[in-house]
Scaffold this motif. Structure first.
Motif, PDB file in Angstrom:
ATOM      1  N   SER A 188     -15.572  27.022   6.390  1.00 12.34           N
ATOM      2  CA  SER A 188     -14.912  26.164   5.405  1.00 12.34           C
ATOM      3  C   SER A 188     -13.490  25.815   5.828  1.00 12.34           C
ATOM      4  N   GLY A 205     -18.910  32.079   6.473  1.00 13.86           N
ATOM      5  CA  GLY A 205     -18.829  30.844   5.691  1.00 13.86           C
ATOM      6  C   GLY A 205     -17.404  30.451   5.375  1.00 13.86           C
ATOM      7  N   GLY A 253     -20.176  24.909   5.204  1.00 15.18           N
ATOM      8  CA  GLY A 253     -19.507  26.184   4.954  1.00 15.18           C
ATOM      9  C   GLY A 253     -20.003  26.841   3.676  1.00 15.18           C
ATOM     10  N   THR A 292     -23.496  28.719   3.534  1.00 18.85           N
ATOM     11  CA  THR A 292     -23.530  30.097   4.017  1.00 18.85           C
ATOM     12  C   THR A 292     -22.962  31.053   2.981  1.00 18.85           C
TER      13      THR A 292
END
Length: 75
Positions: free
Chosen positions: A55, A51, A6, A9
């Motif tokens: 996450s 992202g 995550g 990105t």
């Protein structure tokens, strides 16, 4: 590993937004630099959103139960 996926990105996205801000300062009203700025901001914010979603999925994945229940022998 999932949180790293995550973050991998989000970090380039932050750099794109920062680069877009530098282009905003350096543009001086030139239309082609403003167009570049809008593209950098758009791509950067899209990558940050993607992202962030990854996450959140990574933080929830650790609590997911996979596989069958383990067999426990009783004495």
């Amino acid at each position: 590993a999932l949180i790293a996926a995550g973050l991998i990105t989000v970090l380039p996205a932050m750099l794109l937004v920062l680069l877009g801000f530098v282009c905003l300062i350096a543009s001086g009203g030139h239309p082609w630099l403003l167009t570049l700025l809008y593209w950098l901001y758009g791509i950067g914010f899209a990558l940050m959103l993607w992202g962030s979603i990854r996450s959140v999925q990574a933080s929830n994945a650790g609590r997911a139960f996979r596989g069958g229940r383990p067999f426990v022998k009783r004495p």
